[in-house]
Design an enzyme around this catalytic site. Structure first.
Site, PDB file in Angstrom:
ATOM      1  N   GLU A   1       0.844  -1.203   0.000  1.00 24.55           N
ATOM      2  CA  GLU A   1       0.000   0.000   0.000  1.00 24.55           C
ATOM      3  C   GLU A   1       0.877   1.249   0.000  1.00 24.55           C
ATOM      4  O   GLU A   1       1.835   1.334   0.769  1.00 24.55           O
ATOM      5  CB  GLU A   1      -0.904  -0.049   1.241  1.00 24.55           C
ATOM      6  CG  GLU A   1      -2.294   0.462   1.025  1.00 24.55           C
ATOM      7  CD  GLU A   1      -3.126  -0.350   0.026  1.00 24.55           C
ATOM      8  OE1 GLU A   1      -3.042  -0.064  -1.194  1.00 24.55           O
ATOM      9  OE2 GLU A   1      -3.863  -1.243   0.457  1.00 24.55           O
ATOM     10  N   HIS A   2       0.541   2.178  -0.887  1.00 25.34           N
ATOM     11  CA  HIS A   2       1.278   3.438  -1.085  1.00 25.34           C
ATOM     12  C   HIS A   2       2.692   3.198  -1.630  1.00 25.34           C
ATOM     13  O   HIS A   2       3.538   4.082  -1.559  1.00 25.34           O
ATOM     14  CB  HIS A   2       1.325   4.274   0.207  1.00 25.34           C
ATOM     15  CG  HIS A   2      -0.014   4.854   0.549  1.00 25.34           C
ATOM     16  ND1 HIS A   2      -0.426   6.086   0.105  1.00 25.34           N
ATOM     17  CD2 HIS A   2      -1.045   4.348   1.261  1.00 25.34           C
ATOM     18  CE1 HIS A   2      -1.653   6.322   0.544  1.00 25.34           C
ATOM     19  NE2 HIS A   2      -2.057   5.275   1.244  1.00 25.34           N
TER      20      HIS A   2
ATOM     21  N   ASP B   1       3.117   2.092  -4.832  1.00 28.09           N
ATOM     22  CA  ASP B   1       3.144   2.229  -6.313  1.00 28.09           C
ATOM     23  C   ASP B   1       3.826   3.523  -6.748  1.00 28.09           C
ATOM     24  O   ASP B   1       4.647   3.523  -7.662  1.00 28.09           O
ATOM     25  CB  ASP B   1       1.750   2.055  -6.945  1.00 28.09           C
ATOM     26  CG  ASP B   1       0.673   3.006  -6.467  1.00 28.09           C
ATOM     27  OD1 ASP B   1       0.916   3.767  -5.496  1.00 28.09           O
ATOM     28  OD2 ASP B   1      -0.429   3.004  -7.069  1.00 28.09           O
TER      29      ASP B   1
ATOM     30  N   ALA C   1     -14.835   3.731  -1.209  1.00 29.83           N
ATOM     31  CA  ALA C   1     -14.647   2.582  -0.316  1.00 29.83           C
ATOM     32  C   ALA C   1     -13.260   1.976  -0.459  1.00 29.83           C
ATOM     33  O   ALA C   1     -12.966   0.936   0.117  1.00 29.83           O
ATOM     34  CB  ALA C   1     -15.722   1.533  -0.600  1.00 29.83           C
TER      35      ALA C   1
ATOM     36  N   LEU D   1     -12.052   0.920  -3.359  1.00 33.99           N
ATOM     37  CA  LEU D   1     -12.128  -0.127  -4.387  1.00 33.99           C
ATOM     38  C   LEU D   1     -11.840   0.425  -5.782  1.00 33.99           C
ATOM     39  O   LEU D   1     -12.087  -0.236  -6.783  1.00 33.99           O
ATOM     40  CB  LEU D   1     -13.511  -0.789  -4.367  1.00 33.99           C
ATOM     41  CG  LEU D   1     -13.927  -1.401  -3.031  1.00 33.99           C
ATOM     42  CD1 LEU D   1     -15.320  -1.998  -3.113  1.00 33.99           C
ATOM     43  CD2 LEU D   1     -12.936  -2.476  -2.630  1.00 33.99           C
TER      44      LEU D   1
ATOM     45  N   SER E   1     -13.098   3.070  -7.687  1.00 31.39           N
ATOM     46  CA  SER E   1     -14.162   3.306  -8.661  1.00 31.39           C
ATOM     47  C   SER E   1     -13.720   4.331  -9.703  1.00 31.39           C
ATOM     48  O   SER E   1     -14.038   4.183 -10.883  1.00 31.39           O
ATOM     49  CB  SER E   1     -15.463   3.719  -7.973  1.00 31.39           C
ATOM     50  OG  SER E   1     -15.269   4.890  -7.235  1.00 31.39           O
ATOM     51  N   SER E   2     -12.950   5.355  -9.313  1.00 32.80           N
ATOM     52  CA  SER E   2     -12.581   6.361 -10.324  1.00 32.80           C
ATOM     53  C   SER E   2     -11.618   5.774 -11.347  1.00 32.80           C
ATOM     54  O   SER E   2     -11.712   6.068 -12.545  1.00 32.80           O
ATOM     55  CB  SER E   2     -12.003   7.626  -9.675  1.00 32.80           C
ATOM     56  OG  SER E   2     -10.801   7.332  -9.018  1.00 32.80           O
TER      57      SER E   2
ATOM     58  N   ASP F   1      -4.151   1.145  -9.574  1.00 27.46           N
ATOM     59  CA  ASP F   1      -5.588   0.897  -9.713  1.00 27.46           C
ATOM     60  C   ASP F   1      -5.990   0.670 -11.163  1.00 27.46           C
ATOM     61  O   ASP F   1      -6.729  -0.257 -11.495  1.00 27.46           O
ATOM     62  CB  ASP F   1      -6.384   2.080  -9.138  1.00 27.46           C
ATOM     63  CG  ASP F   1      -6.022   2.351  -7.693  1.00 27.46           C
ATOM     64  OD1 ASP F   1      -5.383   1.487  -7.072  1.00 27.46           O
ATOM     65  OD2 ASP F   1      -6.372   3.432  -7.190  1.00 27.46           O
TER      66      ASP F   1
ATOM     67  N   TYR G   1      -3.581  12.410   0.681  1.00 27.14           N
ATOM     68  CA  TYR G   1      -2.882  11.496  -0.223  1.00 27.14           C
ATOM     69  C   TYR G   1      -1.687  12.189  -0.891  1.00 27.14           C
ATOM     70  O   TYR G   1      -0.564  11.677  -0.865  1.00 27.14           O
ATOM     71  CB  TYR G   1      -3.867  10.973  -1.273  1.00 27.14           C
ATOM     72  CG  TYR G   1      -3.256   9.957  -2.201  1.00 27.14           C
ATOM     73  CD1 TYR G   1      -3.267   8.599  -1.877  1.00 27.14           C
ATOM     74  CD2 TYR G   1      -2.639  10.343  -3.388  1.00 27.14           C
ATOM     75  CE1 TYR G   1      -2.689   7.655  -2.718  1.00 27.14           C
ATOM     76  CE2 TYR G   1      -2.064   9.416  -4.237  1.00 27.14           C
ATOM     77  CZ  TYR G   1      -2.094   8.077  -3.897  1.00 27.14           C
ATOM     78  OH  TYR G   1      -1.507   7.156  -4.729  1.00 27.14           O
TER      79      TYR G   1
HETATM   80  C1  GLA Z   1      -5.009   4.843  -4.115  1.00 28.28           C
HETATM   81  C2  GLA Z   1      -4.179   5.269  -5.320  1.00 28.28           C
HETATM   82  C3  GLA Z   1      -3.180   4.163  -5.699  1.00 28.28           C
HETATM   83  C4  GLA Z   1      -2.358   3.717  -4.500  1.00 28.28           C
HETATM   84  C5  GLA Z   1      -3.268   3.434  -3.306  1.00 28.28           C
HETATM   85  C6  GLA Z   1      -2.489   3.154  -2.061  1.00 28.28           C
HETATM   86  O1  GLA Z   1      -5.832   3.749  -4.440  1.00 28.28           O
HETATM   87  O2  GLA Z   1      -5.023   5.527  -6.416  1.00 28.28           O
HETATM   88  O3  GLA Z   1      -2.350   4.616  -6.734  1.00 28.28           O
HETATM   89  O4  GLA Z   1      -1.368   4.650  -4.185  1.00 28.28           O
HETATM   90  O5  GLA Z   1      -4.153   4.506  -3.049  1.00 28.28           O
HETATM   91  O6  GLA Z   1      -1.761   1.996  -2.187  1.00 28.28           O
END
Ligand code: GLA
Length: 389
Positions: free
Chosen positions: A32-33, A35, A119, A121, A123-124, A168, A218
């Protein structure tokens, strides 16, 4: 069925049979975070998706209906602007096609969503990836899936102001049924890892806490990582991103950075290592070891990276007290869903107990989603085919 409903609504609205496309949301098992730090992530598309009914309309107008919201808008090829409403994401996609010199015209489009928004997941990203994929097919632009993922990312950066990584949209486009992927966000290449969860499953628990990623949290985290890299480069000239950093290097630069920046970098460096370790455990089907890493990720996200919230922490604490195999907050953070690796037979008891206790603690009902690992964005059958089934 969301697919046939969408096709029928399109026919009613525009009087013709559309082309149909599916664009899924995603989960992320771990990573997580990482990428946007050129690290590794382990996402998979899920059986919650957008459905697009769409056709070329031989004009330069984009006539778009968001079916669930009952909203309609029209914009022209030369009337594109940023913002954080759903149409701005679509304008961002059109803009990126134009910037790459791709020829296209307007479309009539009606879409529906089965992905709860906010959520965690994605969506965008599914909205952007699905629309980009459909335009690429309709106007025969010849863009690869990777180029479509980069276009979708660019739309979020330039038009919605979220400096997201590539995970994503990449997951939405490249996923394969029954697998997760280990995605290397430096080379933008992936390896599929087939999942054999015999007796186990993934259960998402939605905290119902919503924070839009275009709020500053973010982008702030991303800026902190960049600040850390700039400090590290004073000592280690070859460092390009936190992917190039290990625990010893970070420790050696500790006195040069604020405690806040150190903690953010510390989490990322550990998470990149953890994700690679998790891939080895998954390959050997060591789900207990894998679940323990999920917990480690969560407490790193909560205490060092500082993107959790009281509700997510509560759910993960509940999971560890009840010996759930693995649990952590998933996605960009500040709420959304936790992802739980559970023994199948425990699902009814978990739902029952969490529902009651979470409500008692927070005066709101969580949602529960049991998800399947699905394939990525694709063209699907028309309304006629659906009716024939
Ligand atoms: C969001 C961002 C992703 C990633 C995650 C955290 O979903 O769109 O690029 O950084 O947060 O892992």
């Amino acid at each position: 069925m969301i697919n046939s409903k969408t096709a029928i609504a399109f026919e009613k609205h525009f009087g013709r049979k559309p082309l149909m496309f599916i664009a899924p949301g995603r989960i992320n098992l771990i990573g997580e975070h990482t990428d946007y730090n050129e690290g590794f992530v382990m996402p998979a598309a899920i059986n919650k998706h957008f459905v697009f009914a769409i056709e070329s309309n031989q004009t330069d107008l984009f006539n778009i209906t968001a079916n669930d919201l009952d909203e309609q808008i029209s914009f022209a090829l030369d009337g594109l602007k940023g913002g954080n409403r759903w149409e701005n994401y679509l304008m961002g996609i059109v803009d990126s096609f134009k910037r790459r010199g791709r020829k296209m015209g307007g479309v009539n489009c009606l879409f529906s969503s089965g992905i709860p928004s906010g959520a965690g997941l994605s969506s965008s990203a599914a909205l952007c990836s699905g629309f980009a994929f459909a335009l690429n097919e309709i106007f025969e632009c010849g863009l690869s899936k990777l180029e479509l993922a980069l276009i979708a990312q660019e739309a979020e950066h330039r038009f919605a102001g979220t400096k997201c990584g590539i995970m994503d949209m990449y997951a939405s486009l490249f996923s394969k049924e029954g697998s997760v992927m280990l995605l290397d966000c430096r080379s933008n290449t992936h390896e599929y890892l087939p999942v054999h969860f015999e007796g186990f499953e993934i259960l998402l628990i939605d905290t119902k806490v919503r924070h839009s990623l275009n709020e500053s949290g973010y982008n702030d985290r991303r800026a902190s990582c960049e600040e850390g890299v700039a400090v590290l480069q004073r000592t280690f000239a070859n460092v390009k991103s936190l992917r190039d950093v290990n625990a010893e290097m970070l420790e050696a630069s500790k006195s040069l950075m604020s405690e806040n920046i150190f903690k953010k970098c510390f989490y990322i460096v550990r998470e990149i290592e953890r994700t690679q370790k998790a891939a080895i455990l998954l390959k050997s089907n060591d789900l207990t070891g894998f679940g323990n890493l999920m917990y480690e990720t969560h407490w790193g996200l909560s205490k060092d990276y500082d993107v959790s919230c009281e509700e997510s922490d509560w759910l993960v604490n509940w999971a560890s007290e009840n010996r759930i195999t693995g649990a952590r907050q998933m996605g960009g953070g500040f709420g959304g869903c936790t992802i739980n690796l559970i023994k199948k037979e425990l699902r009814p008891a978990i739902i029952d107990d969490v529902r009651k206790k979470y409500f008692a603690a927070f005066k709101k009902e969580p949602d529960f989603y049991q998800v399947e690992l699905s394939g990525g964005v694709h063209k699907t059958k028309t309304v006629l085919d659906w009716r024939e089934r």
